[in-house]
Write a protein that holds these residues in place. Sequence first.
Motif, PDB file in Angstrom:
ATOM      1  N   UNK A  20       0.827  -1.199   0.000  1.00  0.00           N
ATOM      2  CA  UNK A  20       0.000   0.000   0.000  1.00  0.00           C
ATOM      3  C   UNK A  20       0.869   1.259   0.000  1.00  0.00           C
ATOM      4  N   UNK A  21       1.946   1.249   0.787  1.00  0.00           N
ATOM      5  CA  UNK A  21       2.869   2.383   0.819  1.00  0.00           C
ATOM      6  C   UNK A  21       3.515   2.598  -0.545  1.00  0.00           C
ATOM      7  N   UNK A  22       3.952   1.510  -1.172  1.00  0.00           N
ATOM      8  CA  UNK A  22       4.603   1.606  -2.482  1.00  0.00           C
ATOM      9  C   UNK A  22       3.653   2.170  -3.531  1.00  0.00           C
ATOM     10  N   UNK A  23       2.407   1.713  -3.509  1.00  0.00           N
ATOM     11  CA  UNK A  23       1.420   2.218  -4.455  1.00  0.00           C
ATOM     12  C   UNK A  23       1.134   3.700  -4.213  1.00  0.00           C
ATOM     13  N   UNK A  24       1.121   4.098  -2.948  1.00  0.00           N
ATOM     14  CA  UNK A  24       0.874   5.491  -2.623  1.00  0.00           C
ATOM     15  C   UNK A  24       2.026   6.384  -3.074  1.00  0.00           C
ATOM     16  N   UNK A  25       3.252   5.905  -2.900  1.00  0.00           N
ATOM     17  CA  UNK A  25       4.418   6.650  -3.378  1.00  0.00           C
ATOM     18  C   UNK A  25       4.347   6.811  -4.888  1.00  0.00           C
ATOM     19  N   UNK A  26       4.076   5.705  -5.587  1.00  0.00           N
ATOM     20  CA  UNK A  26       3.974   5.747  -7.046  1.00  0.00           C
ATOM     21  C   UNK A  26       2.850   6.671  -7.490  1.00  0.00           C
ATOM     22  N   UNK A  27       1.710   6.566  -6.826  1.00  0.00           N
ATOM     23  CA  UNK A  27       0.563   7.399  -7.182  1.00  0.00           C
ATOM     24  C   UNK A  27       0.836   8.875  -6.960  1.00  0.00           C
ATOM     25  N   UNK A  28       1.454   9.218  -5.841  1.00  0.00           N
ATOM     26  CA  UNK A  28       1.762  10.617  -5.546  1.00  0.00           C
ATOM     27  C   UNK A  28       2.743  11.182  -6.561  1.00  0.00           C
ATOM     28  N   UNK A  29       3.751  10.391  -6.902  1.00  0.00           N
ATOM     29  CA  UNK A  29       4.735  10.826  -7.900  1.00  0.00           C
ATOM     30  C   UNK A  29       4.061  11.040  -9.247  1.00  0.00           C
ATOM     31  N   UNK A  30       3.107  10.188  -9.597  1.00  0.00           N
ATOM     32  CA  UNK A  30       2.412  10.307 -10.876  1.00  0.00           C
ATOM     33  C   UNK A  30       1.552  11.564 -10.918  1.00  0.00           C
ATOM     34  N   UNK A  31       0.866  11.871  -9.820  1.00  0.00           N
ATOM     35  CA  UNK A  31       0.064  13.109  -9.749  1.00  0.00           C
ATOM     36  C   UNK A  31       0.960  14.330  -9.928  1.00  0.00           C
ATOM     37  N   UNK A  32       2.093  14.341  -9.226  1.00  0.00           N
ATOM     38  CA  UNK A  32       3.028  15.466  -9.316  1.00  0.00           C
ATOM     39  C   UNK A  32       3.640  15.560 -10.716  1.00  0.00           C
ATOM     40  N   UNK A  33       3.976  14.411 -11.305  1.00  0.00           N
ATOM     41  CA  UNK A  33       4.610  14.387 -12.626  1.00  0.00           C
ATOM     42  C   UNK A  33       3.684  14.895 -13.719  1.00  0.00           C
ATOM     43  N   UNK A  34       2.422  14.473 -13.698  1.00  0.00           N
ATOM     44  CA  UNK A  34       1.488  14.939 -14.728  1.00  0.00           C
ATOM     45  C   UNK A  34       1.262  16.434 -14.624  1.00  0.00           C
ATOM     46  N   UNK A  35       1.265  16.939 -13.407  1.00  0.00           N
ATOM     47  CA  UNK A  35       1.121  18.388 -13.209  1.00  0.00           C
ATOM     48  C   UNK A  35       2.326  19.129 -13.789  1.00  0.00           C
ATOM     49  N   UNK A  36       3.521  18.553 -13.606  1.00  0.00           N
ATOM     50  CA  UNK A  36       4.738  19.196 -14.098  1.00  0.00           C
ATOM     51  C   UNK A  36       4.873  19.076 -15.617  1.00  0.00           C
ATOM     52  N   UNK A  37       4.375  17.988 -16.189  1.00  0.00           N
ATOM     53  CA  UNK A  37       4.553  17.734 -17.618  1.00  0.00           C
ATOM     54  C   UNK A  37       3.693  18.626 -18.497  1.00  0.00           C
ATOM     55  N   UNK A  38       2.433  18.831 -18.119  1.00  0.00           N
ATOM     56  CA  UNK A  38       1.491  19.531 -18.991  1.00  0.00           C
ATOM     57  C   UNK A  38       0.997  20.814 -18.323  1.00  0.00           C
ATOM     58  N   UNK A  39       1.403  21.932 -18.899  1.00  0.00           N
ATOM     59  CA  UNK A  39       1.109  23.238 -18.305  1.00  0.00           C
ATOM     60  C   UNK A  39      -0.382  23.554 -18.275  1.00  0.00           C
ATOM     61  N   UNK A  40      -1.144  23.034 -19.264  1.00  0.00           N
ATOM     62  CA  UNK A  40      -2.573  23.347 -19.291  1.00  0.00           C
ATOM     63  C   UNK A  40      -3.350  22.618 -18.208  1.00  0.00           C
TER      64      UNK A  40
END
Length: 336
Positions: A20-40
């Motif tokens: 569960x911790x690993x999935x949460x780390x991956x999920x949080x990183x993915x949320x942050x990454x998508x925000x950083x990747x696409x400005x719109x």
Amino acid sequence: MALLEQTDVAVYEQVVVLVSCALSVLGSVLVISTFALWSDLRTTPRKLLVFLSIADLLSAVSYSYGVYKVFSDNTWDCVTQGAVSTFSNTSSFFWTMAIAVYLYILIVKSSQRLADSLVLYFHLISWGVPMAITVAAVSLQKIGYDASEVSVGWCWISIEEDDHVLWMLLTGKIWELLAYVILPVLYILIKIHIRKAHAALSEYRPILARNRLSHSIPAMADRKLTLIPIIFIALRIWSTVRFMLLLTGSPAGQNPVLVILHGIGNTFQGAANCIMFVLCTRPVRARLAARLCCRSTDTRSNSDVTSRHTDHTHSLSHTSKRTVSHTGVEESKDEV
């Protein structure tokens, strides 16, 4: 106070919570990454979601260390892990409530200016208050081994302290209990307002269709973000149950099923947000899939990639227009 008998944490319980911790780390990183990747995609609600994800990322990392170690004494790393998880967990409570307040003002009060003006205060409160509480708890030596009575191997408030209940309230539980009351009220008010807005737009569609400004508030209605309170309560309730059982001295708090639910509930927030706002959000999911596909297929020509991206953009545009036609309400650009 006599030290309570330690709640045993079985290996299979460790494994489940660590996953569960690993999935949460991956999920949080993915949320942050998508925000950083696409400005719109960098809307204010998603920006707040990123701050929540940062807090959840810190929580998941600190909890994973505690679950892996299963502390049995007030060691230096026990106190360090307990301090980090106390700060990040409390910060997560505040950011969750901040998002709900922002959406309430934006949608129900129809004031984007007021909502945006509160972001600075959200930072001061959501980072500042947890930091002050954590520093006070560490300075007074309140953080330490808790015999897994209100944790799953990790450290929090030392169970040996006479005032441990008070500090458990100050470092998390009082904010958690307040969130159970505040979040559903704001969530219900937001949903009622959205429902009324949809009904009004449907009734006066011929008039409103000619006025783009009339669509502004429903367009801002990031509907999936209103699910954050539901996710929060569904995950956190097990921690509250074990806390109440500790107060009553009931041995039911050591039930393996309850321990696992508590472990998952405290560590899965980041993964749950990722599922809802990345994997279950069509525009974000499509962009992510396209990006991964492009990276894995080196033989694909630049013109082919461009063509596919253009087709995808046209498809999203067509879908958006069809949605407007069907509901009479313009959805937000990224559907959150």
